[in-house]
Write a protein that holds these residues in place. Structure first.
Motif, PDB file in Angstrom:
ATOM      1  N   ALA A 281       0.832  -1.198   0.000  1.00  0.00           N
ATOM      2  CA  ALA A 281       0.000   0.000   0.000  1.00  0.00           C
ATOM      3  C   ALA A 281       0.870   1.253   0.000  1.00  0.00           C
ATOM      4  N   MET A 282       1.523   1.506  -1.127  1.00  0.00           N
ATOM      5  CA  MET A 282       2.390   2.671  -1.279  1.00  0.00           C
ATOM      6  C   MET A 282       2.477   3.032  -2.752  1.00  0.00           C
TER       7      MET A 282
ATOM      8  N   ASN B  79      10.521   9.738   0.209  1.00  0.00           N
ATOM      9  CA  ASN B  79       9.369  10.584  -0.096  1.00  0.00           C
ATOM     10  C   ASN B  79       8.050   9.957   0.351  1.00  0.00           C
ATOM     11  N   HIS B  80       7.972   8.630   0.290  1.00  0.00           N
ATOM     12  CA  HIS B  80       6.772   7.947   0.784  1.00  0.00           C
ATOM     13  C   HIS B  80       6.569   8.272   2.267  1.00  0.00           C
ATOM     14  N   LEU B  81       7.646   8.155   3.041  1.00  0.00           N
ATOM     15  CA  LEU B  81       7.545   8.423   4.474  1.00  0.00           C
ATOM     16  C   LEU B  81       7.368   9.916   4.752  1.00  0.00           C
TER      17      LEU B  81
ATOM     18  N   GLN C  68       4.322  14.547   6.814  1.00  0.00           N
ATOM     19  CA  GLN C  68       3.738  15.880   6.637  1.00  0.00           C
ATOM     20  C   GLN C  68       2.232  15.886   6.897  1.00  0.00           C
ATOM     21  N   SER C  69       1.574  14.763   6.600  1.00  0.00           N
ATOM     22  CA  SER C  69       0.120  14.698   6.808  1.00  0.00           C
ATOM     23  C   SER C  69      -0.252  14.541   8.273  1.00  0.00           C
TER      24      SER C  69
ATOM     25  N   LYS D  55      13.149   4.205  -5.841  1.00  0.00           N
ATOM     26  CA  LYS D  55      11.695   4.099  -5.940  1.00  0.00           C
ATOM     27  C   LYS D  55      11.205   2.774  -5.349  1.00  0.00           C
ATOM     28  N   ALA D  56      10.092   2.865  -4.672  1.00  0.00           N
ATOM     29  CA  ALA D  56       9.561   1.699  -3.970  1.00  0.00           C
ATOM     30  C   ALA D  56       9.170   0.575  -4.916  1.00  0.00           C
TER      31      ALA D  56
END
Length: 318
Positions: free
Chosen positions: A83-84, A92-94, A99-100, A124-125
């Motif tokens: 789920a990413m 950047n995913h984290l 930030q949210s 990249k994931a």
């Protein structure tokens, strides 16, 4: 703490979760066990507000998930390692998650280091192996430094070093006073990791107890004996009122027997013993016994007909 009260989820006529009531407490790793289709994933999704219960209630430290401000600071979860966004780097995913939820950027570097992904943080994931994806998902769960952590099959795809690492991580998190709730089908890992377990079958609660008590209540304990003077030993044991089960493998078994008592009897009658060992069933044995009637999907070992050999040749050829 996670508290479930009468939690029920229906999908049409199908009852996926049926009146579950239990609490997941801090300071100990709680294992969540059940056969396929038992309702474990649905329960975890309802805890996180991803599915809404038909009836009942679930609270996280006394509040519903959707009432939590910056929820990653309260509960971190790994439910699906995929789920990413595959086009984003691990960093950047984290960072988006941070930030949210009002989490400082520095925390991203910390959790990447914790899970061992710092060297690939800018990759990249979508190029990650399944095990690396698991580590990234665990990093996301840890990101808000939450007091509650929930993991669904966290060792999937991990190598032996990774399994050892996540096991110790969960234990250390619980030792810090956090609430750790983990679902897994790997009984050997659960036996090494969890101190308390919750077992469900067909959506219903089957057990909510300590690991030691669960194994004791749902398994058979016995003493195994091997002796070259078998008949003499049988006479002595029967004379002492001890019931013995003779197995086909040439050993004797005494249900619930005390090995020290049997050893003293043998020594008193000068009987040689080659083995005198207490046997306790494993978590897997106890789980299989408890959930035997709750398994929804049964596999059968069908033996193919020789003429049905998939390569079209003689079935007996190596």
């Amino acid at each position: 703490m996670i508290e479930l009260e009468g939690l029920t989820k229906r999908y049409g006529e199908k009852v996926a979760v049926n009146n579950l009531t239990f609490a997941v407490r801090p300071g100990i790793v709680t294992g969540f066990l059940g056969p396929n289709g038992a309702g474990k994933s649905t329960t975890m999704r309802m805890i996180l507000g991803l599915d809404h219960p038909t009836t009942g209630d679930v609270r996280i430290d006394g509040r519903h998930y959707d009432h939590l401000k910056d929820p990653l600071k309260y509960i971190g979860a790994l439910l699906d390692a995929k789920a990413m966004h595959g086009g984003r780097s691990a960093f950047n995913h984290l960072l988006c998650l941070a930030q949210s939820n009002g989490i400082p950027k520095a925390r991203v570097h910390e959790v990447l280091d914790t899970v061992g992904l710092t060297p690939v943080a800018r990759k990249k994931a979508k190029g990650f192996s399944f095990g690396m994806g698991q580590r990234l998902g665990i990093a996301g769960a840890l990101l808000g430094d939450p007091r509650i952590l929930m993991f669904d099959e966290p060792v999937n795809g991990l190598d032996p070093e990774g399994i050892h690492w996540i096991r110790n991580l969960m234990k250390s998190l619980a030792a810090q006073g956090r609430t750790v709730f983990v679902s897994s089908h790997l009984m050997s890992e659960m036996a090494l990791t969890a101190g308390h377990i919750v077992v469900i079958g067909q959506g219903r609660l089957l057990a909510d107890t300590s690991m030691a008590d669960f194994i004791q209540r749902n398994s058979r304990s016995y003493v195994r004996i091997r002796c070259p003077q078998r008949e003499r030993l049988l006479d002595v044991l029967h004379g002492a009122g001890i019931t013995v089960v003779e197995t086909g493998s040439g050993t004797l078994e005494v249900d619930g027997g005390k090995p020290e008592l049997i050893g003293e009897l043998a020594a008193r009658h000068q009987i040689v013993l080659h083995e005198l060992s207490p046997q306790q069933a494993s978590l897997e044995d106890a789980f299989m016994r408890l959930t035997a009637e709750s398994v929804e999907y049964h596999a059968h070992a069908d033996t193919p007909h020789p003429q049905a050999a998939p390569w079209g040749g003689d079935w007996k050829r190596g």
